[in-house]
Enzyme design. Structure first.
Site, mmCIF file in Angstrom:
data_model
loop_
_atom_site.group_PDB
_atom_site.id
_atom_site.type_symbol
_atom_site.label_atom_id
_atom_site.label_comp_id
_atom_site.label_asym_id
_atom_site.label_seq_id
_atom_site.Cartn_x
_atom_site.Cartn_y
_atom_site.Cartn_z
ATOM 1 N N ASN A 195 -12.238 -3.453 0.702
ATOM 2 C CA ASN A 195 -11.142 -3.659 1.655
ATOM 3 C C ASN A 195 -11.723 -4.003 3.025
ATOM 4 O OD1 ASN A 195 -8.526 -3.590 2.868
ATOM 5 N ND2 ASN A 195 -8.919 -1.497 3.512
ATOM 6 N N GLU A 196 -11.786 -3.053 3.918
ATOM 7 C CA GLU A 196 -12.345 -3.358 5.249
ATOM 8 C C GLU A 196 -13.786 -2.884 5.270
ATOM 9 O OE1 GLU A 196 -9.568 -1.534 7.969
ATOM 10 O OE2 GLU A 196 -8.361 -3.364 8.027
ATOM 11 N N CYS B 67 -6.709 0.901 2.818
ATOM 12 C CA CYS B 67 -7.658 2.020 2.871
ATOM 13 C C CYS B 67 -7.624 2.872 1.603
ATOM 14 C CB CYS B 67 -7.367 2.894 4.080
ATOM 15 S SG CYS B 67 -7.806 2.088 5.619
ATOM 16 N N GLU C 168 0.858 -1.185 0.000
ATOM 17 C CA GLU C 168 0.000 0.000 0.000
ATOM 18 C C GLU C 168 0.892 1.231 0.000
ATOM 19 O OE1 GLU C 168 -2.866 0.349 3.216
ATOM 20 O OE2 GLU C 168 -3.844 1.967 2.127
#
Ligand code: AHR
Length: 640
Positions: A363-364, A228, A38
């Site tokens: 993602n989350e 994120c 990332e």
């Protein structure tokens, strides 16, 4: 009575571990141990991406961020690159002693190495009738000129110019300075400086030591581009892969949420140039022998940061472009050169497909918003590309209501794999080694997509690495259900980090592999091909007396590989019994990571505080005894 106490002591310290050598133990996926990239901690711009100039296209909202200007200079916005239209015009000041020009500070300075060549390039045209010229210099902190070159521009058409700069010694912190040296003015766009010596010598390439560190892990899977940043603080700032391909000059700048996420680690100059974009990610996967695993936005902006509906694409027409992005990405990676996106890949230099097999959507994510969106993605992808495996999310937490709900939904939707994230303390890791022993074998497989042990001081210390090593025996023992795992985050600049611990640290000159890196490397290099049942009294070793153990067979090397951690503060004696082997003397390579100080870490100043130590030994037959030092992790490679 005395005899009883002595027997108790011996049994407390001696473990009889039986390894069943069955060539047909469940298969271990090639994707088992991997890496997660990332652009956090200046991992891409200012890190792996070797560009040395910050804000090279003047597209940061503050157009001169990273630059110092002097004399007669202005920003214009009708440049040759549609997505990055800004450039600078340098004009004669009216007096030969008054100079016009600009300086770039790089990312925490510009570091150069003795006798290495640095390729300066710029798009330019003269802005008046007279010919134009500039002088390009690298200057040190006292403004001494280290090396310089002259560039003449005689054309009023935009063209790219290149020249080489070669410093005669190492300098950790320089600036690039450009003087206008003619009466005729000049326009400059996309001002770039790259080491010639990049990973595989590529232009627009990667920093060699950092890419080499990835290669040296032998990763099986490569997840990109985050985290994120995939989601964005709002939908507009999500990672849009289509903006990251084509010529670097025309890749649209995006903000980086790690610029402002933590005000105590605030970096207003942190943007994503996308110079390291999806083409380069796929290429790097190929270079390091890992399966590419791109993750795309599911139409939900970061749920931590947003509660309102504006941060969601509504299912239907709103979401369709997101789904189309996923389909187009598969075409970009795998499509024939006659397809729209396959053609772009081919024009970028890779006519052969990248053979992508996995895609992550979201993602989350948590709550019902997520499965509502994932479902139409899955339908569309499976209809067109049934062979692609889809990875869904179980949210940011490895337990609790949202996690349970996430898993339930992933089972309902029949996701191929489920991404789990855990950044937890040492106790959590030590007590969780049996986490996967009871997982449903018939449901989706597990991708431990982000994990790291966080000690209280958030250092990459030995204690955290040992806990990860112990916990990972649980991945290995459950390799039939755990198909991938990736430590996170991967990179951190010592001056520019927002999040720690991280696997690899660097400054502008050097990099250091954390102890956690060596744990990952030991697993990556010793992944094996088949699981071997490893037990004491028929039970797996999940922390009894601080011992954690697992074993595999590697059919390609014809080796049994034993992994064992002693997390206790005392020496432990282990009797290994290798059931099913012929009785013969065998050569063994033993690799150990250990430290008496749990808080020690590898640093740029002391990069080898804890590194694997290799010993060769012989074992007499099908059983052998080893003594494990307190706080140690070991890998035994036994040649059959
Ligand atoms: O790895 C750092 C961040 O942790 C990732 O971006 C995110 O997915 C998680 O919350």
């Amino acid at each position: 009575m005395l005899l009883f106490v002595v027997t108790q002591l011996i049994t407390a310290q001696t473990h009889n571990i039986q390894v069943d050598f069955k060539k047909n133990g469940a298969e271990i996926q090639k994707t088992m141990y991997g890496i997660f990239f990332e652009d956090i901690n200046y991992g891409a711009d200012g890190g792996l991406y070797a560009e040395l100039i910050k804000n090279r296209s003047f597209e940061f909202p503050q157009h001169f961020l990273g630059w110092n200007t002097f004399g007669k200079i202005e920003i214009k916005n009708d440049g040759p690159f549609e997505n990055n239209p800004h450039y600078v015009r340098l004009s004669y000041s009216g007096h030969t002693d008054k100079h016009t020009g600009l300086e770039n500070e790089g990312f925490f300075g510009i570091a150069v190495k003795k006798d290495n060549e640095y390729r300066f390039s710029v798009w330019s045209r003269k802005s008046a009738v007279e010919n134009a010229s500039i002088r390009i210099e690298l200057i040190d902190e006292e403004s001494n000129v280290i090396t310089s070159q002259k560039l003449d521009v005689k054309s009023s058409e935009w063209k790219q110019y290149e020249l080489m700069l070669k410093p005669n010694r190492n300098y950790p912190k320089l600036k690039l300075r450009i003087f206008l040296t003619s009466a005729g003015g000049i326009d400059l766009e996309h001002i770039s400086l790259f080491p010639v010596d990049t990973w595989k010598g590529r232009k627009n390439g990667l920093r060699k030591d950092l890419a080499q560190a990835l290669y040296d892990l032998k990763p099986g899977i490569f997840r990109f581009p985050g985290g994120c940043i995939v989601e964005g603080t709002d939908l507009n700032t999500r990672y849009q892969w289509k903006n990251s391909i084509g010529i670097p000059e025309n890749r649209k700048l995006n903000e980086n949420r790690w610029q402002y996420t933590f005000t105590h680690r605030f970096f207003p100059d942190y943007y994503q140039s996308y110079g390291l974009g999806f083409y380069e990610f796929f290429q790097l996967s190929e270079d390091i022998g890992a399966e590419p695993l791109p993750v795309l936005s599911c139409g939900l902006a970061c749920q931590f940061q947003n509660k309102d509906e504006h941060a969601h694409a509504s299912v239907g027409a709103d979401l369709d472009p997101y789904i189309q992005d996923a389909l187009d990405l598969i075409e970009f990676a795998n499509g024939d050169v006659t397809t729209r996106y396959g053609k772009i890949r081919s024009e970028m230099g890779h006519p052969e497909p990248f053979n992508m097999k996995f895609i992550g959507i979201g993602n989350e994510q948590w709550g019902s918003l997520y499965p509502e969106r994932l479902e139409p993605f899955m339908k569309a992808i499976k209809a067109k590309y049934p062979e692609i495996k889809i990875i869904g999310s179980s949210g940011p937490s490895p337990d609790g209501k949202d996690f349970e709900y996430g898993w339930e939904q992933m089972k309902r939707l029949k996701a191929d794999l489920v991404d789990e994230h855990y950044y937890r303390d040492p106790n959590w890791f030590l007590s969780g080694a049996a986490r996967y022993d009871k997982y449903d074998r018939k449901g989706p497989k597990v991708f431990a997509g982000e994990y790291a042990c966080h000690p209280q001081n958030r250092k990459n210390n030995f204690e955290s690495a040992l806990c990860e090593a112990a916990f990972m025996t649980g991945f290995e023992r459950n390799a039939d259900v755990v198909h991938m795992c990736t430590y996170a985050p991967l990179f951190a600049h010592v001056q520019g980090w927002q999040w720690r611990p991280d696997l690899i640290w660097f400054d502008n000159m050097n990099s250091v592999r954390s102890v956690n890196y060596y744990v990952q490397q030991l697993y990556g290099h010793n992944a094996g091909t088949n699981m071997l049942n490893t037990s004491e009294n028929k039970l797996p070793l999940t922390g009894q007396d601080g011992i954690y153990a697992s074993s595999v067979y590697d059919k390609n090397k014809n080796e049994i590989i034993l992994k064992i951690a002693n997390t206790s503060g005392e020496t432990r004696t282990i009797n290994y019994i290798l059931k099913g082997l012929k009785n013969a003397e065998r050569a063994v390579v033993k690799t150990t990571l250990k430290s008496v100080d749990p808080d020690v870490e590898n640093t740029l100043e002391n990069p080898a505080a804890v590194v694997p130590v290799i010993e060769e030994m012989k074992i007499p037959g099908t059983s052998f005894q080893v003594s494990l030092e307190p706080k140690s992790f070991h890998v035994f490679n036994i040649k059959i």
